[in-house]
Design an enzyme around this catalytic site. Structure first.
Site, short mmCIF file in Angstrom:
data_model
loop_
_atom_site.label_atom_id
_atom_site.label_comp_id
_atom_site.label_asym_id
_atom_site.label_seq_id
_atom_site.Cartn_x
_atom_site.Cartn_y
_atom_site.Cartn_z
N SER A 1 13.79 47.82 -5.37
CA SER A 1 14.25 48.97 -6.15
C SER A 1 13.40 50.19 -5.89
CB SER A 1 14.23 48.64 -7.65
OG SER A 1 12.90 48.38 -8.06
N ASP B 1 14.48 37.70 -18.95
CA ASP B 1 14.76 36.44 -18.25
C ASP B 1 13.51 35.58 -18.10
OD1 ASP B 1 13.93 37.01 -15.00
OD2 ASP B 1 14.24 38.72 -16.30
N SER C 1 0.81 49.17 -13.50
CA SER C 1 1.27 48.71 -12.19
C SER C 1 1.69 49.81 -11.22
CB SER C 1 2.42 47.71 -12.37
OG SER C 1 3.48 48.30 -13.11
N GLY D 1 15.69 42.84 -20.51
CA GLY D 1 15.71 41.93 -19.36
C GLY D 1 14.67 40.85 -19.51
N GLU E 1 7.77 42.00 -20.07
CA GLU E 1 8.99 42.47 -19.41
C GLU E 1 9.83 43.31 -20.37
OE1 GLU E 1 11.01 38.98 -18.03
OE2 GLU E 1 10.96 38.01 -19.99
N LYS F 1 2.10 47.27 -5.30
CA LYS F 1 2.90 46.59 -4.28
C LYS F 1 2.31 46.70 -2.88
CE LYS F 1 6.72 45.15 -6.54
NZ LYS F 1 7.29 43.81 -6.47
#
Length: 322
Positions: free
Chosen positions: A79, A211, A307, A209, A205, A54
């Site tokens: 988060s 999605d 990650s 979750g 994922e 990030k």
């Protein structure tokens, strides 16, 4: 919708990040190669500044602020890892940062975000809307809102991880990438299309979750309740407009991993590679272990993006003991 970022934007981000972001190692493991039946390269963003990929997107976004934006400051919702990334990038660039974080975020992530100098505004992830809170703060105080994934500068910055991996190890047959809101996956797709066009890129994922998987199947963004999963960095409720446009156009498929798969991968990293990896960072390996044979990728060159490594040590120990 904002214009989609391109590979040129990823290259420009790499120039901004030079000397600021770590060029994290691409590690290999004979045990992983034997278990998966492939030549595997791990891009270890768990060893990035503040412990996750990030930082790349956050620094790339803030480095492009004009004087007025720098003076007013930045606000974001996260988060944990985007929070720490923006807090650190803000400190390096002398930009005040306010981060909207869930009350149940890992204590280590809350402490690190405050430690980097950011102001933290807590919310309840199950009853409050973090995006609305952030928009209101931005409007009231004149700050610039930088979302954790659906922003062209963030996406371009995240793409530099795959850019480095492909520069270091050469073309790949497949690449497995953790998927929450889609910033890392979208940026990776931009880099892979340019540097390794035959590489099949898979987003991964949490099973609880999925999605992104459902969005890809249906052709439109699917919204879900906050998923209950160990992968707290992927507890997103939907993909972004920009990230989905890139993912839909470029991704080979979106896979899932169960919490049990994540714990097994976390244990492998700790025991075999001596790496502390958070559950979200284990998504790529977890899916590769389960899906490689089905995907016809045994004997091939495989990349896995690890990650992040920001996990509370007590929680880490409890997961290892499962």
């Amino acid at each position: 919708m904002t214009d989609l970022p391109s590979f040129d934007d990823v290259v420009a981000a790499a120039r901004r990040l030079h000397g600021q972001a770590h060029r994290t190692p691409a590690l290999s493991s004979r045990t992983a190669n034997a278990q998966l039946g492939a030549e595997v390269f791990f891009k270890c963003e768990s060893l990035q500044r503040m412990g996750a990929f990030k930082f790349r997107g956050a620094y790339n976004a803030l480095a492009q602020f004009d004087a007025a934006q720098r003076k007013a400051g930045v606000v974001a919702f996260s988060s944990g890892n985007h929070a720490q990334a923006l807090a650190l990038a803000g400190r390096l660039l002398s930009i005040a940062a306010t981060i909207v974080m869930p009350r149940d975020a890992p204590p280590a992530k809350l402490a690190a975000t405050r430690g980097y100098g950011a102001t933290v505004r807590l919310y309840d992830r199950y009853t409050e809307d973090r995006e609305q809170i952030s928009r209101e703060l931005a409007q009231q105080q004149g700050m610039t809102l930088i979302p954790p994934y659906d922003h062209p500068h963030v996406i371009a910055g995240q793409g530099t991880a795959a850019l480095e991996l492909l520069e270091d190890v050469g073309e790949l047959d497949a690449l497995f990438v953790p998927l929450g809101g889609g910033g890392l996956l979208a940026g990776t797709l931009l880099a892979a299309r340019a540097l390794s066009p035959r590489c099949r890129v898979y987003g991964v994922e949490p099973e609880a979750g999925n999605d992104g998987q459902r969005s890809l199947r249906s052709g439109s963004i699917v919204h879900i309740p906050t998923p209950d999963t160990l992968a707290d960095g992927a507890q997103t409720q939907h993909l972004g407009q920009i990230t989905f446009a890139i993912i839909r156009r470029e991704v080979a498929d979106i896979l899932t991993a169960s919490d049990a798969d994540l714990v097994q991968a976390l244990r492998f990293f700790a025991e075999r590679m001596k790496l502390v990896v958070e559950p979200t960072g284990c998504l790529g390996l977890a899916a590769a272990r389960r899906e490689l044979e089905r995907l016809g990728l045994q004997g091939r060159r495989i990349g896995i993006i690890v990650s992040g490594g920001n996990v509370d040590l007590a929680r880490f120990a409890s997961l290892l003991a499962r």
